[in-house]
Each structure stands twice: as C-alpha cells, then as structure tokens.
Design a protein around this motif. Structure first.
Motif, mmCIF file in Angstrom:
data_model
loop_
_atom_site.group_PDB
_atom_site.id
_atom_site.type_symbol
_atom_site.label_atom_id
_atom_site.label_comp_id
_atom_site.label_asym_id
_atom_site.label_seq_id
_atom_site.Cartn_x
_atom_site.Cartn_y
_atom_site.Cartn_z
ATOM 1 N N LEU A 9 0.769 -1.118 0.004
ATOM 2 C CA LEU A 9 0.093 -0.067 -0.124
ATOM 3 C C LEU A 9 0.837 1.183 -0.224
ATOM 4 O O LEU A 9 0.485 2.334 0.643
ATOM 5 N N ARG A 12 1.801 3.351 3.221
ATOM 6 C CA ARG A 12 1.212 2.718 4.230
ATOM 7 C C ARG A 12 1.220 1.125 4.180
ATOM 8 O O ARG A 12 0.504 0.539 4.718
ATOM 9 N N TYR A 14 2.694 -2.788 4.949
ATOM 10 C CA TYR A 14 3.256 -3.316 6.143
ATOM 11 C C TYR A 14 3.280 -4.871 5.967
ATOM 12 O O TYR A 14 2.917 -5.266 4.657
ATOM 13 N N GLY A 140 -6.076 -5.289 6.381
ATOM 14 C CA GLY A 140 -6.740 -4.530 5.453
ATOM 15 C C GLY A 140 -7.198 -3.320 6.069
ATOM 16 O O GLY A 140 -7.661 -2.297 5.352
ATOM 17 N N GLY A 141 -7.121 -3.074 7.399
ATOM 18 C CA GLY A 141 -7.312 -1.630 7.862
ATOM 19 C C GLY A 141 -8.820 -1.145 7.957
ATOM 20 O O GLY A 141 -8.997 0.151 8.428
ATOM 21 N N HIS A 158 -7.933 2.555 8.457
ATOM 22 C CA HIS A 158 -6.638 2.862 9.373
ATOM 23 C C HIS A 158 -5.873 1.654 9.464
ATOM 24 O O HIS A 158 -6.241 0.540 10.048
ATOM 25 N N GLN A 159 -4.731 1.698 8.499
ATOM 26 C CA GLN A 159 -4.119 0.368 8.372
ATOM 27 C C GLN A 159 -3.193 0.113 9.719
ATOM 28 O O GLN A 159 -2.485 1.177 10.203
ATOM 29 N N VAL A 230 -6.860 -6.185 -1.045
ATOM 30 C CA VAL A 230 -6.631 -4.767 -0.339
ATOM 31 C C VAL A 230 -5.666 -3.879 -1.287
ATOM 32 O O VAL A 230 -5.832 -2.827 -1.167
ATOM 33 N N GLU A 234 -7.826 -0.443 -1.633
ATOM 34 C CA GLU A 234 -7.771 -0.168 -0.279
ATOM 35 C C GLU A 234 -9.271 0.093 0.132
ATOM 36 O O GLU A 234 -9.488 -0.294 1.278
#
Length: 365
Positions: A9, A12, A14, A140-141, A158-159, A230, A234
C-alpha cells in the motif's frame, strides 16, 4: 520459521508475519514500535486473563500497559470507544506512539478505530488471538464500532503497522470459535481460488483439529488472498475489495435479526450467508446448482450452520431484507450483493431487487 506476507500500500505498506511461537518472541517483533520501551496493549478481560502472561513473557524487556474492556460485542460501541480513548489519553499516548490490539475481531476493530482518532491518529499493531481475526479482520485496515443503526457503521480505514499471527494461540479456543473463523478461510477460496477450496474439502478436518502444517497453510492462503485484494482496492473504490463481502450482506442481516449475540457468531453468519448467496445465485440461473450444493455440503461437513432453521430464525424475508437496506456499502439507495458464477467465481451485482431477495428468503425459510 516465519512466513511474511506483504500488504502493498505504498507509504502505508506493512507486513503480516505468521509463525508458530511468535507470541513467545514478541519482544523482537514489537520493540521497533515501543517508544521508550513502553507499549499500551488494548485487550479484553478474557483474552488478557488467558494470554496476558504469555505476551508479557514474550515481550520481556518492554513495559506493557494493559487497557482492558469487557469481553464481547457489547464493548464495540460508543461506550467502549470512550473508555479506551480516555484510558489512552490518561496514559499519555502521543501521535508517534503505537498501541497493540491483542484479541479477536472486536478488539482489533475497537483498538484500531481508537488509534485512528485519539490525538487525531497514532499507530497500532495487530496481534490477533482468534482464527477469524487472524485470517480476516486484522488485515486490511477496516476499523469501527457498532451503533444503534447497525454493525460497523461508524469507523475508519486505518492500516496497522504490523500484523503478528501466532497459530499456537488458537489452541485454547473453543471449537465453535475455530469453526467460525474457518468460514472466512473458505470464503476466500470461494471468491477466486477453486483449487484452494478443493484442498479444503479434503483437509478442513486437519485445519480445524489444529494440525500445524495444515493450519499454517490455510491461514497464509487466506491472508495472501486478502492482502492481494486490499492492495488493489484499499477503500472499495473500484469494487474489487467488495468481493471480500461474500456472505456478508446476508450474514449481517442475520446478525442484526439475532441481536449481534452469541446466538449467531459472525463467522457462522458468514457461512450461512455464503450458502444463501450461492443458493440465490443458482435460483437466478447465474450459478450451477451443483456448485451451490457443494458449498452447502462443505459447510455442513465442518459443522457450520447452512439453514435458517438451524439458528432459530423465523423472520419473514421482508424483515431480513429490511436489515439489508441499512447496509453501509449501499450506493444511491441500492445494495451491492456478492454473488457467484460458481466456486471461485464471485462477482459484484448492483442490480439485485430486495423484494426478490425477500421472496427467496421466504422460500429458504
């Protein structure tokens, strides 16, 4: 050995790290996120009583500050959010700090949402302790709480900064909870991986029984599937991520009708909702009847509900369709359904008439 699955992402991005015994090595995994050697851990009273000592031992050298809420879906509301945020602020959390969400899906959603709003946003790490959270909600946040109008209607994307999955923590789970989590693994296969579903039809008993190799393979396959979707979509802007809602439009209506209670666990609702989605697809001539029967037979075989009568529902179809009208993903008043052309061939249909769904549900009842 640690299996690492990236969630691509951009800034973002991770990692999801999967490995037996990771909880026992929590210090090396969590140290980069512990400013001044301290980490605030949001958990529920049941998980902390069962697993808190293991996390403390694994995180030796780090100062853990627990923030606890009562176990259960009831904590995932305005009162629970206020409790967590007030406690975080009292502990002096700062924007550059990370908190740890240590628990199942309720804790991941609640702690993730709290971290998105406290001080206008700080970081968090997911350490999921249920199978459902490990294969679905921790990645997936999506964060949020339940409100009077429905489930997860207030929240934020919010990831997390990291997801740590230790399959060994599942050993203490009630078999019903394991089966509920398994429903999400099967869901990923039914979306776009017919080969995985074929494997599950043979090896699901090993996954459910806790065979280490089978369970790691199933968890990794589900996480990889979600991470891929995702990364492509996203925030559900292209519709690709909407596929992850297979079984959920029906399932959320069933959960609402049963009061979001232990009468029907989320994974059980997803299983029954997926069976209904395939059956509805077949009723419209979109999916071979044999595939819908195959899905129902599989969920029956692993002990998940596949009929409305099994969960004591006698609501009229119109009542269940009424719950669907509140779906948070509706556009211009219309609800997007995830239907299927067959096993591993899910698609989004925005042209479904809820009156037709209500009639179908009356027949299914």
């Amino acid at each position: 050995m640690i299996k690492t699955i990236p969630v691509e992402l951009g800034d973002r991005a991770y990692e999801v790290r999967i490995g037996d015994g990771l909880l026992g090595r929590a210090a090396e995994q969590l140290a980069p996120f512990a400013r001044g050697g301290r980490l605030i851990v949001v958990s529920d009273e049941t998980v902390w009583a069962a697993q808190g000592d293991a996390l403390r031992t694994g995180a030796e050298g780090l100062a853990l500050e627990p923030v606890l809420v009562p176990a259960g879906e009831e904590s995932k509301g305005w009162a629970g959010l206020a409790l967590v945020c007030d406690r975080l602020l009292a502990l002096g959390i700062e924007r550059k700090d990370h908190l740890v969400a240590f628990g199942g899906g309720v804790i991941g959603d609640l702690a993730g949402f709290a971290s998105s709003v406290v001080n206008r946003g700080c970081g968090f790490v997911q350490v999921p302790t249920t199978l459902l959270a490990q294969v679905d909600s921790s990645v997936g946040g999506k964060t949020g709480i339940n409100v009077a109008a429905g489930k997860n209607l207030v929240g934020a994307f919010h990831q997390p900064s990291l997801v740590l999955i230790d399959p060994e923590v599942l050993a203490s789970l009630d078999p019903r909870q394991v089966r509920a989590g398994y429903a999400e693994i099967a869901k990923y296969a039914l979306i776009e991986d017919a080969e995985l579903f074929g494997w599950l039809e043979v090896d699901a008993p090993a996954v459910l029984a806790g065979d280490p190799e089978a369970r790691r393979r199933a968890i990794a396959a589900a996480v990889a599937g979600k991470a891929r979707i995702v990364a492509e979509d996203e925030r559900e802007t292209s519709g690709r991520r909407a596929l992850l809602n297979l079984g959920h439009t029906f399932g959320h209506a069933l959960e609402a009708e049963t009061g979001y209670s232990d009468r029907l666990l989320h994974g059980e609702a997803v299983a029954l909702g997926t069976v209904l989605a395939f059956a509805y697809s077949a009723s419209r001539g979109l999916c071979p009847a044999v595939d819908a029967e195959r899905v129902q037979a599989h969920f029956e075989a692993v002990g998940l509900p596949t009929r409305l009568s099994e969960v004591g529902l006698d609501a009229m179809g119109a009542r269940l369709a009424g719950h669907m009208r509140l779906d948070k993903k509706r556009e211009a008043g219309r609800v997007a359904f995830i239907l299927a052309h067959g096993v591993g061939q899910a698609f989004v249909d925005k042209g479904v008439e809820l009156d037709e769904v209500a009639a179908f549900l009356d027949g299914a009842r």
